[in-house]
Motif scaffolding. Structure first.
Motif, mmCIF file in Angstrom:
data_model
loop_
_atom_site.group_PDB
_atom_site.id
_atom_site.type_symbol
_atom_site.label_atom_id
_atom_site.label_comp_id
_atom_site.label_asym_id
_atom_site.label_seq_id
_atom_site.Cartn_x
_atom_site.Cartn_y
_atom_site.Cartn_z
ATOM 1 N N ARG A 85 44.593 66.661 -28.044
ATOM 2 C CA ARG A 85 44.708 67.513 -29.216
ATOM 3 C C ARG A 85 43.873 66.978 -30.378
ATOM 4 N NH1 ARG A 85 51.250 68.845 -28.639
ATOM 5 N NH2 ARG A 85 50.986 70.190 -26.800
ATOM 6 N N GLU A 131 65.193 77.086 -34.597
ATOM 7 C CA GLU A 131 63.744 77.073 -34.413
ATOM 8 C C GLU A 131 63.207 78.464 -34.715
ATOM 9 O OE1 GLU A 131 63.471 73.917 -30.629
ATOM 10 O OE2 GLU A 131 63.334 76.076 -30.301
ATOM 11 N N HIS A 191 54.478 75.628 -34.190
ATOM 12 C CA HIS A 191 53.768 74.349 -34.181
ATOM 13 C C HIS A 191 52.779 74.279 -35.344
ATOM 14 C CE1 HIS A 191 51.465 70.923 -32.723
ATOM 15 N NE2 HIS A 191 52.393 70.715 -31.811
ATOM 16 N N ASP A 200 56.649 68.559 -26.726
ATOM 17 C CA ASP A 200 57.061 69.580 -27.692
ATOM 18 C C ASP A 200 58.419 70.217 -27.407
ATOM 19 O OD1 ASP A 200 54.439 69.231 -28.697
ATOM 20 O OD2 ASP A 200 53.678 70.786 -27.349
ATOM 21 N N ASP A 243 59.825 81.004 -33.278
ATOM 22 C CA ASP A 243 58.581 81.267 -32.567
ATOM 23 C C ASP A 243 57.811 82.310 -33.368
ATOM 24 O OD1 ASP A 243 59.406 79.571 -30.569
ATOM 25 O OD2 ASP A 243 60.116 81.165 -29.246
#
Length: 292
Positions: A78, A285, A105, A28, A287
């Motif tokens: 996963r 990105e 994710h 990741d 979060d």
């Protein structure tokens, strides 16, 4: 599946968590730090004797008393319900809770939706390629000077400004002198990239930069600079000091030969996002924190 909470990790489990975090980073690009976190509580999930999932719960909480958790499932295990089970274990505990999903994710989004959790916070990762950027010499107001941080002299003043500048922030506002001193002992700490603004001998702002070592799964495997923290005393805001401090740090990182600079900024901080966009930064990105 066997899941068990623990207050401490023994040496063997710490090694297993480190291996799990390394595997996640290879898949990741996250987490940056693969050392098992200390303090708080750990939830270890095993399958057939193998560690397949780890959750860390920071029971001390953020600046507003909310407990904060991070969970990771081994990439080879996963889509088998382990992430959902760990999230349910967190939700079964008392207290206000926030759970990180680094990199937003998609698996985390599915679990959150299934369990009725909402997106409570977005932390943007902005990125700028250094080449071709117009980062001019910073302009300081009359009476304001710029110098670099002096360990052993500036800790108290910087922490005082930080507390006033970030009294609204879940993490940064609670940053302490002890934590600053501990960071000064880290291998990456560089006082030459830590800029302090003064007026009449009083610290009124700072810009702390950071250089990250190469990560093979992020930013083309090259080292990157970071606008780590820019803090301006509320009494000194509005005069362009934040931009001047930012430029000083950006020019320093460029002089270090770095090809990319990143920074983290709250997604709802529109004025800051606008300033950084004008300096050449773009969204890279995000979060996310989910809440119950």
């Amino acid at each position: 599946m066997n899941a068990q909470w623990s207050e401490e990790l023994d040496e063997a489990d710490a090694g297993r968590v480190r291996e799990l975090l390394l595997a996640a980073r290879e898949a990741d690009g996250r987490p940056e730090d693969v050392e098992p976190p200390s303090g708080g509580l750990h939830l270890l999930v095993r399958e057939g004797g193998e560690l397949v999932g780890h959750t860390h719960l920071d029971t001390a909480g953020d600046s507003f008393g909310r407990q904060v958790a991070e969970l990771v499932v081994h990439p080879d295990h996963r889509r088998r319900g382990h992430g959902t089970a760990m999230a349910q274990a967190l939700l079964a505990r008392d207290g206000e809770l926030r759970v990180w999903a680094h990199g937003d994710h998609p698996g985390a989004a599915k679990i959150a939706s299934k369990l009725g959790m909402r997106r409570a916070r977005e932390l943007l990762v902005l990125s700028a390629e250094v080449e071709g950027q117009d980062w001019p010499e910073p302009k300081l107001a009359d009476g304001v000077s710029l110098r670099t941080f002096e360990p052993g002299r500036d800790e108290q003043a910087v922490i005082a400004v930080n507390a006033r500048a970030f009294d609204w922030h879940p993490e940064q506002g609670a940053f302490s002198i002890d934590e600053l001193l501990a960071t000064e002992r880290e291998s990456w700490f560089d006082a030459a990239g830590f800029f302090v603004a003064e007026r009449d001998g009083e610290v009124i702002g700072f810009h702390w930069t950071k250089v990250h070592p190469p990560n093979p799964t992020r930013f083309d495997g090259e080292p990157v600079g970071e606008v780590y923290v820019v803090g301006v005393d509320p009494g000194a805001q509005g005069g362009g000091l934040g931009k001047a401090l930012t430029l000083a740090g950006l020019r320093y990182l460029r002089a270090r030969g770095l090809r990319r600079v990143i920074l983290y900024v709250e997604g709802d901080n529109a004025p800051a996002v606008a300033v950084y966009t004008k300096l050449g930064f773009q969204r890279h990105e995000v979060d996310v924190q989910y809440s119950r």
